[in-house]
Design a protein around this motif. Structure first.
Motif: not given
Length: 108
Positions: A3-9, A12, A97, A100
């Motif tokens: 997901t985009s949140k996992q990719r962002a994590y 980082s 993460p 969602a």
């Protein structure tokens, strides 16, 4: 699929790691693929670089090819560098993460 949140994590996390894979004039040989596979098993996330002056492929092509050959996900490609991630099923080191839930799942 990330997901985009996992990719962002994962992006980082990739900021602080060193580049361990270099793709040069020999291109994507079996040795490079084995090195990437072994590194993903040990670390789960790796950073690679394509020496654009001499390599026969672009950074995007190299990342997509290596990901396909090793069962990894491409996290990002910026300039000549790329980041790959593959979860180690036996000994996971990175906790992603949670994804969602979709609107339809929340309604039921």
């Amino acid at each position: 699929m990330l997901t985009s949140k996992q990719r962002a994590y994962l992006r980082s996390l990739a900021n602080s790691i060193d580049t361990i894979v270099m793709v040069g004039k020999s291109g994507l040989s079996e040795d490079i693929t084995k090195q990437v596979d072994d590194a993903l098993t040990a670390r789960e996330i790796i950073k690679g670089k394509v020496l654009t002056e001499t390599a026969p492929c672009s950074p995007r092509e190299a990342a997509d090819t290596l990901a396909g050959q090793t069962g990894a996900d491409v996290v990002q490609v910026i300039g000549s560098k790329f980041v790959l991630y593959r979860r180690n099923e036996k000994e996971p080191k990175i906790t992603l993460p949670k994804a969602a839930r979709s609107k339809q799942e929340r309604k039921s």
